[in-house]
Motif scaffolding. Structure first.
Motif, PDB file in Angstrom:
ATOM      1  N   GLU A   1       0.754  -1.374   0.072  1.00  0.00           N
ATOM      2  CA  GLU A   1       0.114   0.008   0.020  1.00  0.00           C
ATOM      3  C   GLU A   1       0.718   1.338   0.074  1.00  0.00           C
ATOM      4  OE1 GLU A   1      -0.836   0.333   4.589  1.00  0.00           O
ATOM      5  OE2 GLU A   1      -2.205  -0.690   3.478  1.00  0.00           O
ATOM      6  N   SER A   2       2.041   1.216   0.459  1.00  0.00           N
ATOM      7  CA  SER A   2       2.922   2.412   0.510  1.00  0.00           C
ATOM      8  C   SER A   2       4.405   1.879   0.140  1.00  0.00           C
ATOM      9  CB  SER A   2       2.860   3.233   1.759  1.00  0.00           C
ATOM     10  OG  SER A   2       3.345   2.470   2.886  1.00  0.00           O
ATOM     11  N   VAL A   3       5.203   3.013  -0.499  1.00  0.00           N
ATOM     12  CA  VAL A   3       6.781   2.769  -0.764  1.00  0.00           C
ATOM     13  C   VAL A   3       7.432   3.820  -0.357  1.00  0.00           C
ATOM     14  CG1 VAL A   3       8.075   2.398  -2.782  1.00  0.00           C
ATOM     15  CG2 VAL A   3       5.818   1.358  -2.851  1.00  0.00           C
ATOM     16  N   TYR A   4       8.526   3.627   0.268  1.00  0.00           N
ATOM     17  CA  TYR A   4       9.372   4.673   0.648  1.00  0.00           C
ATOM     18  C   TYR A   4      10.774   4.480   0.095  1.00  0.00           C
ATOM     19  CZ  TYR A   4      13.101   7.463   3.181  1.00  0.00           C
ATOM     20  OH  TYR A   4      13.899   8.239   3.442  1.00  0.00           O
ATOM     21  N   ALA A   5      11.521   5.088  -0.410  1.00  0.00           N
ATOM     22  CA  ALA A   5      12.940   4.746  -1.011  1.00  0.00           C
ATOM     23  C   ALA A   5      13.962   5.733  -0.955  1.00  0.00           C
ATOM     24  CB  ALA A   5      12.850   4.405  -2.527  1.00  0.00           C
ATOM     25  N   GLU A   6      15.342   5.352  -0.834  1.00  0.00           N
ATOM     26  CA  GLU A   6      16.299   6.315  -0.775  1.00  0.00           C
ATOM     27  C   GLU A   6      17.340   5.723  -1.959  1.00  0.00           C
ATOM     28  OE1 GLU A   6      18.015   5.871   3.012  1.00  0.00           O
ATOM     29  OE2 GLU A   6      16.317   6.743   3.811  1.00  0.00           O
ATOM     30  N   MET A   7      17.704   6.441  -2.985  1.00  0.00           N
ATOM     31  CA  MET A   7      18.509   5.906  -4.093  1.00  0.00           C
ATOM     32  C   MET A   7      19.451   6.887  -4.214  1.00  0.00           C
ATOM     33  SD  MET A   7      15.371   5.441  -6.881  1.00  0.00           S
ATOM     34  CE  MET A   7      16.770   4.795  -8.026  1.00  0.00           C
TER      35      MET A   7
END
Length: 356
Positions: free
Chosen positions: A201-207
């Motif tokens: 239901e949700s996505v968090y990312a560090e690239m």
């Protein structure tokens, strides 16, 4: 089919994916015959002729498409940017398709291909081979047996030590080429998390891009919140001088921790095949551990089974059964990747609509 009742396969691409994964797995499946390979490299053409003397070698895709009516299956194992075009051409020719991961560079392209395949009644599937890794199979079995209790966190890593950049689309390509570790290795981890715990239901990312002279992401973290409440924390990196656990699964009864990679890729690169004794097995010292704290004990790793993918493809070709990987699953993986890119760009948590 050929005179021996084998389905004839055309393979686009003979780089890492084509030479180390698809060609040997096709050759090891008794109901398949590697009939043709497309490669523009003279050196790779010689390698094909040496290892698969029955196979025709073509220098470009058009040569193979002229023979489309002689083929029962095509496999697209070319650079990611060409996946959509080659798959569309094969579907239009009425030939079933296996596409290497990531399916396409964009979710929109994946949707269009799924619709095209359905309209034409042509089977389409995606090579998400890490579903058949030994550690993935082992975790699936632990979840099915409720050995860990209610799982609240799933940690998964695909970390490598490659400090020198390469002049390839993997290190230098942008989103249109599906370059970088999120598309390359992250597509495996996301697919595994979706298979184990369902939709998100949700996505968090560090690239980040941490190596000099690299244009694409090479160190990325993705956090998923599944609709069932579990959290998946996924790391992909090419600059990890020490690797963390491949899997750590935390439940309210016990945890499972596993280091090291499934042995099948290394075995395929060395020329071994799935019909050999001990395929996919690993020694006791590489097993994971299960339990609580100092009471944790070794847990046997189930053998990896990459051969099951093409066995599933054969069943689809023979009887029209569902393919081994639903392309809609890989589409959802691409939607997660695109959400991760948006999250990393502005530091937000991206909410995804439910698919089902």
């Amino acid at each position: 089919m050929d005179s021996e009742g084998r389905f004839r396969v055309g393979l686009f691409g003979y780089g890492l994916a084509g030479s180390a994964f698809h060609a040997p797995l096709i050759a090891a499946q008794p109901r398949l015959r590697l009939d043709a390979v497309v490669t523009s490299s003279g050196q790779r053409a010689e390698q094909v002729a040496s290892r698969y003397p029955e196979a025709h070698v073509h220098s470009d895709a058009t040569e193979l498409f002229r023979r489309a009516d002689e083929l029962d299956l095509v496999v697209v194992a070319t650079p990611n940017s060409s996946h959509a075009e080659l798959t569309a051409r094969a579907l239009d020719a009425g030939v079933p398709v296996v596409v290497d991961k990531p399916f396409t560079p964009t979710a929109a392209e994946a949707r269009e291909l799924i619709s095209r395949a359905a309209d034409r009644g042509v089977p389409l599937t995606v090579f998400q081979n890490r579903r058949w890794d030994n550690d993935m199979i082992t975790v699936r079995e632990l979840l099915d047996s409720d050995a860990l209790g209610r799982v609240h966190r799933f940690e998964s890593r695909f970390e490598r030590w490659v400090p020198e950049a390469k002049d390839s689309w993997r290190d230098q390509g942008g989103p249109g080429e599906a370059g970088g570790v999120l598309y390359d290795l992250g597509s495996h981890l996301i697919d595994q998390a979706l298979c184990l715990f369902g939709d998100v239901e949700s996505v968090y990312a560090e690239m980040d891009t941490v190596r000099p002279e690299v244009a694409a992401d090479d160190d990325t973290f993705v956090a998923l919140r599944h609709t069932g409440g579990q959290h998946s924390h996924l790391w992909v990196s090419k600059l990890a001088a020490q690797q963390g656990p491949r899997f750590r699964v935390l439940g309210d009864r016990a945890a499972f921790t596993k280091y090291g990679l499934d042995p099948q890729e290394a075995a395929l690169r060395q020329g071994s095949l799935p019909d050999e004794q001990g395929w996919g097995e690993e020694p006791r010292e590489n097993w994971g551990s299960i339990g609580v704290g100092p009471e944790a004990r070794p847990h046997p790793s189930s053998p990896g089974r990459y051969q099951d993918f093409y066995a599933g493809v054969v069943r689809t070709l023979e009887s029209g059964l569902a393919p081994p990987v639903d392309p809609a699953d890989s589409l959802r993986g691409l939607e997660v990747i695109e959400a991760a890119r948006r999250s990393a760009a502005d530091g937000s948590v991206v909410t995804l609509p439910r698919t089902r």
